[in-house]
Design an enzyme around this catalytic site. Structure first.
Site, PDB file in Angstrom:
ATOM      1  N   ARG A  32       0.860  -1.192   0.000  1.00 35.28           N
ATOM      2  CA  ARG A  32       0.000   0.000   0.000  1.00 35.28           C
ATOM      3  C   ARG A  32       0.898   1.245   0.000  1.00 35.28           C
ATOM      4  NH1 ARG A  32      -5.297  -1.711   2.428  1.00 35.28           N
ATOM      5  NH2 ARG A  32      -5.305  -3.878   1.762  1.00 35.28           N
ATOM      6  N   ARG A  91       0.914   2.403  12.833  1.00 32.71           N
ATOM      7  CA  ARG A  91       0.207   1.193  12.394  1.00 32.71           C
ATOM      8  C   ARG A  91       0.089   1.039  10.882  1.00 32.71           C
ATOM      9  NH1 ARG A  91      -5.905   1.615  14.032  1.00 32.71           N
ATOM     10  NH2 ARG A  91      -6.548   3.458  12.909  1.00 32.71           N
ATOM     11  N   HIS A  92       0.694   1.963  10.147  1.00 28.19           N
ATOM     12  CA  HIS A  92       0.685   1.851   8.688  1.00 28.19           C
ATOM     13  C   HIS A  92       2.094   1.658   8.146  1.00 28.19           C
ATOM     14  CE1 HIS A  92      -3.212   4.004   9.171  1.00 28.19           C
ATOM     15  NE2 HIS A  92      -3.543   3.201   8.181  1.00 28.19           N
ATOM     16  N   GLU A 139      -8.376  -1.775  14.666  1.00 31.31           N
ATOM     17  CA  GLU A 139      -8.840  -2.687  13.630  1.00 31.31           C
ATOM     18  C   GLU A 139      -7.679  -3.578  13.219  1.00 31.31           C
ATOM     19  OE1 GLU A 139      -9.944  -0.805   9.791  1.00 31.31           O
ATOM     20  OE2 GLU A 139      -8.897  -2.553   8.999  1.00 31.31           O
ATOM     21  N   ARG A 184      -0.275  -6.260  12.626  1.00 24.48           N
ATOM     22  CA  ARG A 184      -1.173  -5.567  13.568  1.00 24.48           C
ATOM     23  C   ARG A 184      -1.665  -6.515  14.649  1.00 24.48           C
ATOM     24  NH1 ARG A 184      -5.186  -1.225  10.709  1.00 24.48           N
ATOM     25  NH2 ARG A 184      -3.570  -0.045   9.622  1.00 24.48           N
ATOM     26  N   GLU A 240       0.854   3.971   1.335  1.00 26.00           N
ATOM     27  CA  GLU A 240       0.204   4.722   2.418  1.00 26.00           C
ATOM     28  C   GLU A 240       0.957   6.015   2.634  1.00 26.00           C
ATOM     29  OE1 GLU A 240      -2.482   4.107   4.055  1.00 26.00           O
ATOM     30  OE2 GLU A 240      -2.815   1.924   3.973  1.00 26.00           O
TER      31      GLU A 240
HETATM   32  P1  AMO Z   1      -8.243  -3.702   4.402  1.00 28.31           P
HETATM   33  O1  AMO Z   1      -7.814  -2.690   3.411  1.00 28.31           O
HETATM   34  O2  AMO Z   1      -9.073  -3.220   5.557  1.00 28.31           O
HETATM   35  O3  AMO Z   1      -9.116  -4.832   3.713  1.00 28.31           O
HETATM   36  O4  AMO Z   1      -6.973  -4.472   4.956  1.00 28.31           O
HETATM   37  C1  AMO Z   1      -7.110  -5.608   5.777  1.00 28.31           C
HETATM   38  C2  AMO Z   1      -6.218  -5.496   6.995  1.00 28.31           C
HETATM   39  O5  AMO Z   1      -4.872  -5.336   6.586  1.00 28.31           O
HETATM   40  C3  AMO Z   1      -4.175  -4.532   7.502  1.00 28.31           C
HETATM   41  N1  AMO Z   1      -3.627  -3.346   6.808  1.00 28.31           N
HETATM   42  C4  AMO Z   1      -2.419  -2.794   7.058  1.00 28.31           C
HETATM   43  N2  AMO Z   1      -1.457  -3.130   7.925  1.00 28.31           N
HETATM   44  C5  AMO Z   1      -0.346  -2.370   7.946  1.00 28.31           C
HETATM   45  N3  AMO Z   1      -0.132  -1.312   7.120  1.00 28.31           N
HETATM   46  C6  AMO Z   1      -1.059  -0.953   6.227  1.00 28.31           C
HETATM   47  N4  AMO Z   1      -0.825   0.064   5.409  1.00 28.31           N
HETATM   48  C7  AMO Z   1      -2.280  -1.704   6.170  1.00 28.31           C
HETATM   49  N5  AMO Z   1      -3.403  -1.635   5.406  1.00 28.31           N
HETATM   50  C8  AMO Z   1      -4.197  -2.635   5.822  1.00 28.31           C
HETATM   51  C9  AMO Z   1      -5.160  -4.124   8.576  1.00 28.31           C
HETATM   52  C10 AMO Z   1      -6.487  -4.294   7.878  1.00 28.31           C
HETATM   53  O6  AMO Z   1      -7.519  -4.554   8.796  1.00 28.31           O
HETATM   54  N6  AMO Z   1      -9.505  -6.906   0.784  1.00 28.31           N
HETATM   55  C11 AMO Z   1      -9.849  -6.443   2.108  1.00 28.31           C
HETATM   56  C12 AMO Z   1     -10.077  -7.568   3.078  1.00 28.31           C
HETATM   57  C13 AMO Z   1     -11.284  -8.413   2.745  1.00 28.31           C
HETATM   58  O7  AMO Z   1     -12.396  -7.859   2.653  1.00 28.31           O
HETATM   59  O8  AMO Z   1     -11.108  -9.620   2.585  1.00 28.31           O
HETATM   60  C14 AMO Z   1      -8.745  -5.526   2.606  1.00 28.31           C
HETATM   61  O9  AMO Z   1      -7.647  -5.512   2.107  1.00 28.31           O
HETATM   62  O10 AMO Z   1      -5.034  -5.025   9.654  1.00 28.31           O
END
Ligand code: AMO
Length: 435
Positions: A213, A221-222, A358, A409, A215
């Site tokens: 991502r 947490r990202h 989350e 996470r 981000e």
């Molecule tokens: P979502 O975008 O909420 O859902 O991502 C799912 C989980 O991935 C983790 N997460 C991250 N952890 C660290 N850094 C990040 N940048 C980051 N982005 C997300 C979180 C989050 O809850 N396709 C859907 C899931 C589904 O519906 O099956 C999805 O990707 O813990």
């Protein structure tokens, strides 16, 4: 005989000569005697070198070794009431496997507070500290426990492409990569592929793989690359079927960490609580009411936000609930693939929250081709760029749903680590591409 330091408890003083391989953690030279602390991944052992009893050349070399040099030392084991292990090694032979340069970029045992960035810049040295490294032993254990739990649930492990032609989680966080003159992206999630597989008869699948991502948020947490644990299952009656599987998988995993990771948890001085199950369910609307009665001013449809999540976490913890569901988010907030809750502005979605954060989101998917197409269009997406995905929905797609869990996470919350980067060997974020 060579022994890993963890096995010193089984070594008796009359065992004869032994060899220890490790790093020189500390040296104290008192003239007539030198003490070395040698460390391997399991622990430390004291090497005691009385000048009179040790070969002159070995003694001189030992006494002048820079800290953190890699050595192999052979000698006699003697009982000692001065050391933690109750024994010490009187060296007879020394081999310097790799002498450490000085000064060290980072102290290994010094209790000096170092900036996290300095630690990450010197990550291999940082990882020599047992409390830093042990997190990765637990991460490895977690990975195995997930496999174990998924096998019990009858899931098949799959591997989907990480170089993809279209994003699934919104354009804002896509990393573009060149692909033989065309553009492509790093996969943000296996979303489209795990759903396509639902049309195939592989009706319970999971994947544990990196997700990418772009981000732009610099938070604890990202990160730009994380380990995503995804599951998808078909022939479901509702999202409750998915949540039941997830609950069992989470309980198995956390119980396994407590049990099989006991040694590591002790070293980290952490206690892991098994969450109370079944996990309570809150709806988005209930959360909104809870937060607004706590003085927040959130409008209908608005994201609960980090602060909202944290506050809900506190309220739930007060009732002894570490893990809980938040269901039925507004359909508008959720991606196109989530099924709307008919006749309402909400969706058949859920988040799994762990002590105020989350760790997962998921839900039932829209499996009806026409409705899916309409939802895509409503969200301003061009169905043409999702053609291959959509094809899988045209010839009998069963009702299905699934989840994505951020593995780091989950670990951060379980171990109360404070920053997601503590759970990633070489983290990637907006500012970090090396080491
Ligand atoms: P979502 O975008 O909420 O859902 O991502 C799912 C989980 O991935 C983790 N997460 C991250 N952890 C660290 N850094 C990040 N940048 C980051 N982005 C997300 C979180 C989050 O809850 N396709 C859907 C899931 C589904 O519906 O099956 C999805 O990707 O813990």
């Amino acid at each position: 005989m060579a022994f890993p330091i963890k096995d010193t408890s089984t070594i008796r003083a009359d065992d004869g000569p032994v060899t220890v391989k490790g790093w020189v953690q500390d040296i104290r030279n008192l003239g007539g005697i030198s003490f070395l602390i040698v460390r391997d991944r399991h622990g430390t052992v004291q090497v005691t070198a009385p000048k009179k009893k040790v070969d002159a050349e070995v003694f001189a070399r030992l006494a002048s070794l820079p800290r953190e040099s890699a050595v192999s030392i052979s000698g006699e084991v003697k009982p000692s009431d001065q050391t933690e292990l109750g024994l010490e090694l009187i060296p007879q032979a020394l081999e310097v496997l790799s002498e450490a340069a000085t000064p060290l970029p980072l102290g290994v045992v010094d209790k000096v507070n170092v900036e996290f960035d300095t630690r990450l810049n010197n990550r291999p040295m940082d990882l020599r500290r047992p409390e830093v490294r042990t997190v990765f032993e637990l991460k490895s254990l977690l990975r195995h426990l997930l496999d174990e739990a998924m096998a019990v649930e009858g899931f098949t492990e799959i591997h989907t492409p990480k170089i993809v032609a279209s994003g699934a989680e919104g354009g804002a966080t896509l990393f573009e990569v060149g692909y033989f003159g065309r553009s492509s992206y790093l996969a943000q999630s296996p979303q489209l592929y795990k759903q396509m597989v639902m049309s195939s008869g592989l009706d319970r699948v999971y994947e544990i793989a990196p997700a990418f991502r772009a981000e732009k948020s610099n938070t604890v947490r990202h990160v730009s690359e994380f380990l995503s644990f995804d599951g998808e299952m078909a022939w479901i009656d509702s999202q409750r079927d998915i949540m039941d599987v997830m609950e069992r998988v989470m309980q198995h995993t956390i119980a396994g960490i407590k049990d099989k990771g006991a040694r590591q948890l002790e070293l980290l001085e952490k206690e892991v609580e098994l969450p109370k199950a079944p996990y309570p369910v809150l709806t988005y609307s209930q959360c909104l009411d809870m937060l607004n009665s706590e003085g927040m001013e959130l409008a209908e449809g608005e994201d609960l936000g980090t602060e909202g999540e944290r506050l809900i976490g506190e309220l739930m913890s007060d009732k002894g609930n570490d893990m809980y569901w938040i269901m039925e988010y507004p359909a508008e907030e959720k991606p196109f693939y989530i099924m709307e809750k008919e006749g309402t502005p909400y969706s058949h979605s859920f988040d799994l929250d762990y002590r105020g954060q989350e760790i997962s989101s998921g839900g039932q998917r829209e499996h009806r081709y026409d409705v899916l197409l309409k939802r895509m269009e409503d969200k301003g997406l061009d169905p043409v760029s999702f053609n291959d995905y959509l094809e899988a929905f045209r010839y009998g797609m069963p009702p299905h749903g699934g989840w994505g869990i951020g593995v780091e996470r989950l670990l951060v919350k379980m171990l109360d680590l404070g920053n997601i980067r503590e759970a990633i060997l070489f983290p990637r974020d907006m500012h970090r591409l090396a080491p």
